[in-house]
Write a protein that holds these residues in place. Structure first.
Motif, PDB file in Angstrom:
ATOM      1  N   ALA A  61       0.842  -1.197   0.000  1.00  0.00           N
ATOM      2  CA  ALA A  61       0.000   0.000   0.000  1.00  0.00           C
ATOM      3  C   ALA A  61       0.878   1.248   0.000  1.00  0.00           C
ATOM      4  N   ARG A  62       0.419   2.265  -0.700  1.00  0.00           N
ATOM      5  CA  ARG A  62       1.126   3.544  -0.725  1.00  0.00           C
ATOM      6  C   ARG A  62       0.536   4.461   0.347  1.00  0.00           C
ATOM      7  N   ASP A  63       1.322   5.395   0.808  1.00  0.00           N
ATOM      8  CA  ASP A  63       0.864   6.367   1.805  1.00  0.00           C
ATOM      9  C   ASP A  63       0.233   7.540   1.052  1.00  0.00           C
ATOM     10  N   TRP A  64      -1.039   7.408   0.714  1.00  0.00           N
ATOM     11  CA  TRP A  64      -1.706   8.410  -0.098  1.00  0.00           C
ATOM     12  C   TRP A  64      -1.890   9.737   0.634  1.00  0.00           C
ATOM     13  N   ASP A  65      -1.973   9.725   1.955  1.00  0.00           N
ATOM     14  CA  ASP A  65      -2.037  11.002   2.681  1.00  0.00           C
ATOM     15  C   ASP A  65      -0.729  11.774   2.493  1.00  0.00           C
ATOM     16  N   ARG A  66       0.383  11.072   2.538  1.00  0.00           N
ATOM     17  CA  ARG A  66       1.671  11.726   2.280  1.00  0.00           C
ATOM     18  C   ARG A  66       1.707  12.261   0.862  1.00  0.00           C
ATOM     19  N   PHE A  67       1.254  11.478  -0.096  1.00  0.00           N
ATOM     20  CA  PHE A  67       1.195  11.892  -1.502  1.00  0.00           C
ATOM     21  C   PHE A  67       0.398  13.187  -1.629  1.00  0.00           C
ATOM     22  N   ARG A  68      -0.815  13.210  -1.081  1.00  0.00           N
ATOM     23  CA  ARG A  68      -1.669  14.401  -1.157  1.00  0.00           C
ATOM     24  C   ARG A  68      -0.987  15.620  -0.535  1.00  0.00           C
ATOM     25  N   SER A  69      -0.235  15.405   0.540  1.00  0.00           N
ATOM     26  CA  SER A  69       0.377  16.524   1.266  1.00  0.00           C
ATOM     27  C   SER A  69       1.451  17.243   0.455  1.00  0.00           C
ATOM     28  N   LEU A  70       1.933  16.631  -0.606  1.00  0.00           N
ATOM     29  CA  LEU A  70       2.976  17.237  -1.430  1.00  0.00           C
ATOM     30  C   LEU A  70       2.412  18.247  -2.428  1.00  0.00           C
ATOM     31  N   PHE A  71       1.108  18.138  -2.708  1.00  0.00           N
ATOM     32  CA  PHE A  71       0.479  18.893  -3.783  1.00  0.00           C
ATOM     33  C   PHE A  71      -0.300  20.102  -3.280  1.00  0.00           C
ATOM     34  N   HIS A  72      -0.131  21.206  -3.967  1.00  0.00           N
ATOM     35  CA  HIS A  72      -0.916  22.413  -3.729  1.00  0.00           C
ATOM     36  C   HIS A  72      -2.391  22.090  -4.015  1.00  0.00           C
ATOM     37  N   PRO A  73      -3.330  22.771  -3.368  1.00  0.00           N
ATOM     38  CA  PRO A  73      -4.751  22.477  -3.609  1.00  0.00           C
ATOM     39  C   PRO A  73      -5.188  22.614  -5.071  1.00  0.00           C
ATOM     40  N   THR A  74      -4.471  23.375  -5.880  1.00  0.00           N
ATOM     41  CA  THR A  74      -4.835  23.540  -7.296  1.00  0.00           C
ATOM     42  C   THR A  74      -4.070  22.592  -8.219  1.00  0.00           C
ATOM     43  N   ALA A  75      -3.299  21.682  -7.671  1.00  0.00           N
ATOM     44  CA  ALA A  75      -2.367  20.859  -8.455  1.00  0.00           C
ATOM     45  C   ALA A  75      -3.068  19.925  -9.438  1.00  0.00           C
ATOM     46  N   ARG A  76      -2.318  19.608 -10.485  1.00  0.00           N
ATOM     47  CA  ARG A  76      -2.775  18.654 -11.498  1.00  0.00           C
ATOM     48  C   ARG A  76      -1.611  17.742 -11.883  1.00  0.00           C
TER      49      ARG A  76
END
Length: 183
Positions: A61-76
């Motif tokens: 399993a990947r740490d998706w919370d960590r993944f999300r934390s790297l991205f600005h709210p407008t990220a793509r």
């Protein structure tokens, strides 16, 4: 001048001052830093964290919370390539859409992506990173199953680095990696 053209010119002339007086478009301020400070402390750290968090063996399993934390709210995230007719295509997804689309493959096949070369340019709060990658199913694989270039745009808000976008293209026989993007 015809009446319809004159009316259009008058509407545009009257609208221009009104548009100039309107408040600027709203900005999106990032929420409080959710990333581990080590992950967002430098451009090198945030790019390393990106590669680390998407990489893992089959079934891991990947740490998706960590993944999300790297991205600005407008990220793509924007994979690009060619369709069956050879036309260039690009898809734009949010980090959550990327997770939904990629997680089954990552878990089933195993996926280790690692940076093999980098070119970066920075101006003030913005940075562009050309990150050449290779991808393996297992770290013990003799050769990568894919290579390509990630075009990563970063933003520093005064406290930390954010990923604004990751736009990538895999290497193909028609588009081999250029020598200047290799180690």
């Amino acid at each position: 001048m015809r009446p319809s053209i004159l009316a259009a010119v008058l509407v545009l002339a009257c609208a221009a001052p009104a548009a100039a007086q309107q408040p600027p478009a709203s900005t999106v301020e990032a929420p409080a830093a959710a990333a581990a400070s080590a992950d967002a402390a430098s451009p090198e750290a945030v790019v390393a964290a990106l590669y680390d968090v998407i990489s893992g063996d089959a079934g891991q399993a990947r740490d998706w919370d960590r993944f999300r934390s790297l991205f600005h709210p407008t990220a793509r995230l924007m994979p690009s390539g060619a369709d069956r007719e050879g036309r260039g295509v690009v898809r734009s997804v949010t980090p959550d859409e990327y997770i939904a689309r990629s997680e089954p493959f990552l878990l089933r096949e195993g996926f280790h992506e690692r940076e093999i070369a980098r070119r970066s340019e920075r101006f003030g709060r913005i940075m562009h990173v050309w990150s050449t990658y290779e991808t393996l199913h297992n770290l013990s694989d003799a050769a990568p199953f894919a290579r390509g270039i990630n075009s990563i745009q970063l933003f520093h808000d005064g406290a930390r680095w954010w990923i604004l976008s990751v736009y990538w293209q895999a290497e193909t026989p028609d588009a081999p990696l250029p020598a200047e993007y290799l180690p």
